[in-house]
Each structure stands twice: as structure tokens, then as C-alpha cells.
Design a protein around this motif. Structure first.
Motif, PDB file in Angstrom:
ATOM      1  N   ARG A 100       0.843  -1.198   0.000  1.00  9.51           N
ATOM      2  CA  ARG A 100       0.000   0.000   0.000  1.00  9.51           C
ATOM      3  C   ARG A 100       0.872   1.239   0.000  1.00  9.51           C
ATOM      4  NH1 ARG A 100      -2.342   3.737   3.482  1.00  9.51           N
ATOM      5  NH2 ARG A 100      -1.553   2.775   5.390  1.00  9.51           N
ATOM      6  N   LEU A 101       0.627   2.116  -0.934  1.00  5.91           N
ATOM      7  CA  LEU A 101       1.337   3.391  -0.982  1.00  5.91           C
ATOM      8  C   LEU A 101       0.781   4.288   0.111  1.00  5.91           C
ATOM      9  CD1 LEU A 101       3.252   5.412  -2.359  1.00  5.91           C
ATOM     10  CD2 LEU A 101       1.389   5.977  -3.908  1.00  5.91           C
ATOM     11  N   VAL A 102       1.614   4.633   1.077  1.00  2.50           N
ATOM     12  CA  VAL A 102       1.165   5.480   2.181  1.00  2.50           C
ATOM     13  C   VAL A 102       1.151   6.937   1.756  1.00  2.50           C
ATOM     14  CG1 VAL A 102       1.638   6.226   4.545  1.00  2.50           C
ATOM     15  CG2 VAL A 102       1.998   3.835   3.889  1.00  2.50           C
ATOM     16  N   LYS A 103       2.264   7.394   1.161  1.00  2.09           N
ATOM     17  CA  LYS A 103       2.319   8.778   0.700  1.00  2.09           C
ATOM     18  C   LYS A 103       3.578   8.997  -0.132  1.00  2.09           C
ATOM     19  CE  LYS A 103       4.491  10.367   5.017  1.00  2.09           C
ATOM     20  NZ  LYS A 103       4.343  11.261   6.184  1.00  2.09           N
ATOM     21  N   THR A 104       3.515  10.050  -0.931  1.00  6.92           N
ATOM     22  CA  THR A 104       4.691  10.520  -1.653  1.00  6.92           C
ATOM     23  C   THR A 104       5.000  11.927  -1.162  1.00  6.92           C
ATOM     24  OG1 THR A 104       3.308  11.379  -3.453  1.00  6.92           O
ATOM     25  CG2 THR A 104       4.203   9.160  -3.713  1.00  6.92           C
ATOM     26  N   ILE A 105       6.271  12.211  -1.023  1.00  4.34           N
ATOM     27  CA  ILE A 105       6.707  13.539  -0.580  1.00  4.34           C
ATOM     28  C   ILE A 105       7.765  14.015  -1.558  1.00  4.34           C
ATOM     29  CG2 ILE A 105       7.529  14.925   1.374  1.00  4.34           C
ATOM     30  CD1 ILE A 105       6.949  12.466   3.154  1.00  4.34           C
ATOM     31  N   GLY A 106       7.318  14.619  -2.648  1.00  9.04           N
ATOM     32  CA  GLY A 106       8.268  15.114  -3.637  1.00  9.04           C
ATOM     33  C   GLY A 106       9.027  13.980  -4.290  1.00  9.04           C
ATOM     34  N   ASP A 107      10.263  13.793  -3.864  1.00 13.42           N
ATOM     35  CA  ASP A 107      11.144  12.788  -4.468  1.00 13.42           C
ATOM     36  C   ASP A 107      11.208  11.501  -3.669  1.00 13.42           C
ATOM     37  OD1 ASP A 107      12.370  13.990  -2.287  1.00 13.42           O
ATOM     38  OD2 ASP A 107      14.387  13.741  -3.105  1.00 13.42           O
ATOM     39  N   GLU A 108      10.283  11.308  -2.734  1.00 13.26           N
ATOM     40  CA  GLU A 108      10.354  10.155  -1.845  1.00 13.26           C
ATOM     41  C   GLU A 108       8.995   9.481  -1.764  1.00 13.26           C
ATOM     42  OE1 GLU A 108      12.893   9.662   2.081  1.00 13.26           O
ATOM     43  OE2 GLU A 108      11.062  10.792   2.482  1.00 13.26           O
ATOM     44  N   VAL A 109       8.991   8.164  -1.666  1.00 15.70           N
ATOM     45  CA  VAL A 109       7.755   7.414  -1.523  1.00 15.70           C
ATOM     46  C   VAL A 109       7.864   6.500  -0.304  1.00 15.70           C
ATOM     47  CG1 VAL A 109       8.533   5.566  -3.061  1.00 15.70           C
ATOM     48  CG2 VAL A 109       6.108   5.895  -2.709  1.00 15.70           C
ATOM     49  N   LEU A 110       6.773   6.422   0.447  1.00 15.02           N
ATOM     50  CA  LEU A 110       6.700   5.567   1.633  1.00 15.02           C
ATOM     51  C   LEU A 110       5.584   4.554   1.398  1.00 15.02           C
ATOM     52  CD1 LEU A 110       7.100   4.774   4.654  1.00 15.02           C
ATOM     53  CD2 LEU A 110       5.550   6.661   5.237  1.00 15.02           C
ATOM     54  N   TYR A 111       5.868   3.287   1.659  1.00 16.21           N
ATOM     55  CA  TYR A 111       4.873   2.248   1.451  1.00 16.21           C
ATOM     56  C   TYR A 111       4.971   1.200   2.550  1.00 16.21           C
ATOM     57  CZ  TYR A 111       8.641  -0.765  -0.177  1.00 16.21           C
ATOM     58  OH  TYR A 111       9.792  -1.498  -0.240  1.00 16.21           O
ATOM     59  N   ILE A 112       3.945   0.362   2.664  1.00 19.63           N
ATOM     60  CA  ILE A 112       3.972  -0.754   3.598  1.00 19.63           C
ATOM     61  C   ILE A 112       3.508  -2.021   2.891  1.00 19.63           C
ATOM     62  CG2 ILE A 112       3.612   0.632   5.667  1.00 19.63           C
ATOM     63  CD1 ILE A 112       0.678  -0.184   5.613  1.00 19.63           C
ATOM     64  N   ASP A 137      -1.704   7.646   7.663  1.00 19.77           N
ATOM     65  CA  ASP A 137      -0.242   7.663   7.730  1.00 19.77           C
ATOM     66  C   ASP A 137       0.211   6.622   8.737  1.00 19.77           C
ATOM     67  OD1 ASP A 137       2.361   8.437   7.258  1.00 19.77           O
ATOM     68  OD2 ASP A 137       2.000  10.569   7.606  1.00 19.77           O
ATOM     69  N   ILE A 138       1.517   6.387   8.811  1.00 22.74           N
ATOM     70  CA  ILE A 138       2.062   5.432   9.775  1.00 22.74           C
ATOM     71  C   ILE A 138       3.168   6.093  10.582  1.00 22.74           C
ATOM     72  CG2 ILE A 138       1.472   3.366   8.485  1.00 22.74           C
ATOM     73  CD1 ILE A 138       4.348   3.291   7.437  1.00 22.74           C
ATOM     74  N   TYR A 139       3.319   5.620  11.810  1.00 28.88           N
ATOM     75  CA  TYR A 139       4.251   6.235  12.747  1.00 28.88           C
ATOM     76  C   TYR A 139       4.978   5.160  13.543  1.00 28.88           C
ATOM     77  CZ  TYR A 139       1.081  10.114  11.780  1.00 28.88           C
ATOM     78  OH  TYR A 139       0.317  11.052  11.152  1.00 28.88           O
ATOM     79  N   GLY A 140       6.094   5.540  14.163  1.00 35.26           N
ATOM     80  CA  GLY A 140       6.811   4.640  15.043  1.00 35.26           C
ATOM     81  C   GLY A 140       8.273   4.492  14.672  1.00 35.26           C
ATOM     82  N   PRO A 141       9.054   3.848  15.537  1.00 35.54           N
ATOM     83  CA  PRO A 141      10.487   3.674  15.291  1.00 35.54           C
ATOM     84  C   PRO A 141      10.802   2.919  14.002  1.00 35.54           C
ATOM     85  CG  PRO A 141       9.944   3.178  17.579  1.00 35.54           C
ATOM     86  CD  PRO A 141       8.644   3.344  16.864  1.00 35.54           C
ATOM     87  N   THR A 142       9.944   1.992  13.610  1.00 38.05           N
ATOM     88  CA  THR A 142      10.191   1.254  12.370  1.00 38.05           C
ATOM     89  C   THR A 142      10.250   2.194  11.178  1.00 38.05           C
ATOM     90  OG1 THR A 142       9.079  -0.703  13.255  1.00 38.05           O
ATOM     91  CG2 THR A 142       9.305  -0.568  10.872  1.00 38.05           C
ATOM     92  N   VAL A 143       9.328   3.150  11.135  1.00 35.68           N
ATOM     93  CA  VAL A 143       9.305   4.131  10.045  1.00 35.68           C
ATOM     94  C   VAL A 143      10.561   4.993  10.082  1.00 35.68           C
ATOM     95  CG1 VAL A 143       7.985   6.000   8.981  1.00 35.68           C
ATOM     96  CG2 VAL A 143       6.785   4.165  10.195  1.00 35.68           C
ATOM     97  N   ASN A 144      10.935   5.420  11.274  1.00 31.72           N
ATOM     98  CA  ASN A 144      12.114   6.282  11.401  1.00 31.72           C
ATOM     99  C   ASN A 144      13.389   5.559  10.991  1.00 31.72           C
ATOM    100  OD1 ASN A 144      10.409   8.266  12.425  1.00 31.72           O
ATOM    101  ND2 ASN A 144      10.768   7.664  14.551  1.00 31.72           N
ATOM    102  N   LEU A 145      13.520   4.286  11.369  1.00 34.85           N
ATOM    103  CA  LEU A 145      14.716   3.527  11.008  1.00 34.85           C
ATOM    104  C   LEU A 145      14.785   3.326   9.495  1.00 34.85           C
ATOM    105  CD1 LEU A 145      17.234   1.948  11.701  1.00 34.85           C
ATOM    106  CD2 LEU A 145      15.782  -0.061  12.186  1.00 34.85           C
ATOM    107  N   ALA A 146      13.658   3.046   8.878  1.00 35.08           N
ATOM    108  CA  ALA A 146      13.647   2.898   7.423  1.00 35.08           C
ATOM    109  C   ALA A 146      14.095   4.181   6.743  1.00 35.08           C
ATOM    110  CB  ALA A 146      12.250   2.487   6.943  1.00 35.08           C
ATOM    111  N   ALA A 147      13.653   5.319   7.266  1.00 30.82           N
ATOM    112  CA  ALA A 147      14.067   6.602   6.693  1.00 30.82           C
ATOM    113  C   ALA A 147      15.570   6.818   6.853  1.00 30.82           C
ATOM    114  CB  ALA A 147      13.287   7.733   7.361  1.00 30.82           C
TER     115      ALA A 147
END
Length: 416
Positions: free
Chosen positions: A293-305, A347-357
Motif C-alpha cells: 500500500r502506498l502510504v504517501k509521496t513527498i516530492g522525491d520520496e515514496v513511503l509504502y507498507i 499515515d504510519i508512525y513509530g520507530p520502524t518508520v524512522n529507522l527505514a528513513a
């Protein structure tokens, strides 16, 4: 036409007041508006946003065109508004609140959640359709199918998603008119308004169809998790499902285009828009085909789960490969982390998201990095090759061992 001009002409000062959905006293009433009414409300707002260009007959971007200048009068706009809203505006905001049996204060809570600014007590901004949509929300709370907070949250989701969707649709059609018909941007917008009546019905049907399909897909994911997801979610940690600090075990992935900032400085507006659109389209296609699932795009970046580490890994490898081989797009840095997240407001939140970033920033162009825990969940799968690196200090996480994820056996995600 200024706001004051619209007032004098008997039109509402607020272009977004077209089809709000009112709410109630202590709401004891609230829920989700009918999708067509919500879409019509946002479409009405989008039409009003075109009015400055209509008044001037062009803008700084207007250029030569073989077509005759397009003229739109007030009656054309009124006819389009009636078709979008389903009725004439005859009601004030207090009429709507009283008709639904709720206070104006409670009604304004839902209007704000829907994304509409406040309008005056004397503005005739609403129709009977608005009252019906409000009652739909109110009844969900009165019948205790939703709490007031849940109803407001759902209404906010409807407002934000349909607002973005309508703006996206308008810009896509305008861009196509400019490219295919040789119109200026301003003339393309006026042309769209004149041609929109033929598009309303198919766009509305597509919206309802897509919503039902997406809801069904969400139900299937819930069922799959209930049947088999718990075992997968236990991978890499002790304890059972109920003691987890965050509720959802997911594969979280990022893809970040390389050198986007420097490239954007060298491109004109249209070329940059094409690059971003190509990036988003290709990302969305790969993620959906891969079952994510595409969570969001931010300009040049895409976040998915994705629901499993394997699905997330396949998507990450496909994204890295697609951008490396694309003749127009730059390569991408990619990352994937299997862990727990909190899902709120889409949207999604938590340490897992931050570590992936953080891992994305460490990756080389065309590379996919995972952490050691994610690597352990994939280690026995011959579809993947895992190459560990020296531990790195990662802000907020201390020492982390990045692991390069590469293709092993199999072909991976195949696009038609």
C-alpha cells in the motif's frame, strides 16, 4: 470577481461552502457523507478556484493558440454548480443545523473536519443535499455505529482525500489539454469548466467503484491477518500479539530519488512535473502489483507498507531496479524494515518508520538496505541475497548494522 462582488451578486463569499456536511449538538450525530455528495462539494470548490483566470481571460502563461478565446459567463457557472450540488443553494448554515437537530457549533466541527472555512450566518450556501448528507453522519452517531470522535475523523479523511483527488484530476486534465490541444494554461482551465458536465458522471462512478474495491481489499487484508498474519508478526521478537507496544507488524519501505534537488534546479516547471508524475506513477504501480500500500509521496520520496517481509522485499527490489533502468528518472536509494507501526489518519508512525528513513540515507544509488532484524527474517528465503556491512551509528538508534538486499532466485515482480 472578488469576494465582495460575489456577495453583491447573491453568490456565497466562501467558494468552499458549496456542499458542506453539517453536524450536531455534542454531536451525538456524525459519520461519513455519501461519496458523491463529498466529491461534488470538493469539485465545486475546484471550479471556484478557476474563476480568477476566467475573469481575466488568460494569465501570464497565456500564449498563442489556434482556437478562439473561450468565454464563460455567470450562467454557465451556475448551471455547472447546480449539476455538481444537485440543487440550488437555498439554505443558510443555521437552517442546515436546525434541520438536522444539532447545534451550529457542532455542525461547524464537521465542516472544519471536511476542510471548509467558516461562512457567515447570512450566506445562502447550502442545499437540501447538504442536509441529507449531514443527516447521514448524524444518524451513524445517534445509532451508536460511530462515536463522535470517529465520525469527525472519518469526515476529515473524506475531506482531505477528495480535495487532493479533485485537484489532481483537474491538473491532469489541464496538462493534457495544454499538451494535446496547444492551449494556454488559462484557456485549458476555462475549457475544462465548459466540458466538465460530460465528465461528472463517469468520474463520480469511478470514485464509488474505486472506494468499494479498496474497502474490499482492506477487508481481505484484515481477514488474511486474522488467519495467518499473527505467526508472521511474531518473527524477530518474544511474547505474544497482545503485548506488542505497537499494534501492526508491517514491512515499511522508502524509495528516494538520487540528486532530485540539483536536477529540479536545472528543469523547467513542466519537465519537473513530468519527472515527479513519472516517479509517482511507477512507484504506485509497482507497490500495488506487489501487494503493498502506498502510504504517501513527498516530492522525491515514496513511503509504502506491505503485509509481510517477503512482499516488502520484492517491492523494494522492483523499485530499485525500475528506477535504475529508467531512461528519464535518476536511480533511487531504497530501504526496508520489518517491524511494528501505528496507523493513524492514513499515515504510519513509530520507530520502524524512522529507522527505514535513516537507512535510506545510508544506501547507495540503486541499492536496497535493510536492518539486521529484517535480514534475519529473510535469510532462509532463496529469493534474496543478503550482504551485511560494518555497523554504523544511526541517529536515534545507536549502532545499526545495514544489510544490502539483492535478488536471489526468481524473477521478482513482473509488470504487464
Amino acid at each position: 470577481m472578488t469576494v465582495e462582488d460575489r456577495r453583491k451578486a447573491g453568490q456565497p463569499a466562501d467558494p468552499e461552502g458549496g456542499a458542506p456536511i453539517a453536524a450536531g449538538e455534542a454531536i451525538r450525530a456524525s459519520g461519513q457523507a455519501d461519496a458523491p455528495d463529498a466529491a461534488a462539494s470538493t469539485a465545486s470548490k475546484a471550479v471556484w478556484q478557476l474563476l480568477p483566470d476566467m475573469a481575466t481571460g488568460g494569465g501570464p502563461e497565456a500564449g498563442p493558440s489556434s482556437a478562439a478565446p473561450i468565454e464563460l459567463d455567470r450562467e454557465t457557472i451556475r448551471r455547472l454548480e447546480r449539476e455538481l450540488l444537485g440543487a440550488e443553494r437555498t439554505l443558510k448554515r443555521r437552517d442546515i443545523a436546525a434541520g438536522a437537530g444539532v447545534s451550529l457549533l457542532s455542525a461547524r466541527k464537521l465542516w472544519r473536519a471536511m476542510g471548509f472555512p467558516n461562512i457567515g450566518d447570512d450566506d445562502i450556501a447550502f442545499t437540501e443535499k447538504d442536509l441529507g448528507a449531514l443527516t447521514t453522519i448524524i444518524d451513524l452517531v445517534r445509532q451508536e455505529q460511530l462515536t463522535e470522535d470517529a465520525a469527525i475523523s472519518i469526515t476529515r479523511a473524506v475531506g482531505q482525500m477528495t480535495d487532493r483527488m479533485v485537484v489532481w484530476q483537474i491538473e491532469a486534465i489541464v496538462e493534457e489539454m495544454v499538451a494535446q490541444r496547444g492551449l494556454s494554461d488559462a484557456d485549458a482551465r476555462k475549457t475544462l469548466v465548459s466540458e466538465l458536465p460530460d465528465l461528472i458522471d463517469p468520474l463520480e462512478k469511478t470514485l464509488v467503484y474505486a472506494w468499494r474495491r479498496q474497502m474490499n481489499a482492506a477487508v481481505q487484508r484484515l481477514a488474511l491477518r486474522a488467519e495467518s498474519g499473527l505467526a508472521s508478526s511474531e518473527t524477530g521478537r518474544a511474547g505474544d500479539e497482545q503485548d506488542a507496544p505497537l499494534p501492526l507488524a508491517r514491512a515499511v519501505g522508502f524509495a528516494d530519488l538520487v540528486s532530485y534537488t540539483s536536477l529540479s534546479r536545472q528543469m523547467n516547471e513542466r519537465t519537473l512535473a513530468q519527472l515527479v508524475q513519472r516517479f509517482e506513477n511507477k512507484s504506485a504501480e509497482i507497490i500495488s502489483v506487489g501487494g503493498g500500500r502506498l502510504v504517501k509521496t513527498i516530492g522525491d520520496e515514496v513511503l509504502y507498507i506491505a503485509e509481510s517481509p517477503e512482499a516488502g522485499a520484492e517491492i523494494s527490489l522492483a523499485l530499485a531496479k525500475a528506477f535504475s533502468e529508467d531512461e528519464f528518472l535518476p536511480a533511487a536509494r531504497c530501504s526496508l524494515v520489518w517491524g511494528r507501526v501505528l496507523s493513524r489518519l492514513g499515515d504510519i508512525y513509530g520507530p520502524t518508520v524512522n529507522l527505514a528513513a535513516r537507512l535510506t540515507a545510508l544506501a547507495e544509488p540503486g541499492e536496497v538496505l535493510v536492518d539486521s532484524g529484517t535480514a534475519a527474517t529473510l535469510a532462509a528465503n532463496e529469493k534474496f541475497v543478503l550482504t551485511p556491512h560494518e555497523p554504523r551509528q544511526v541517529r536515534g538508534f545507536g549502532e545499526v548494522q545495514p544489510v544490502t538486499l539483492a535478488r536471489g532466485t526468481g524473477t521478482g515482480i513482473v509488470l504487464d
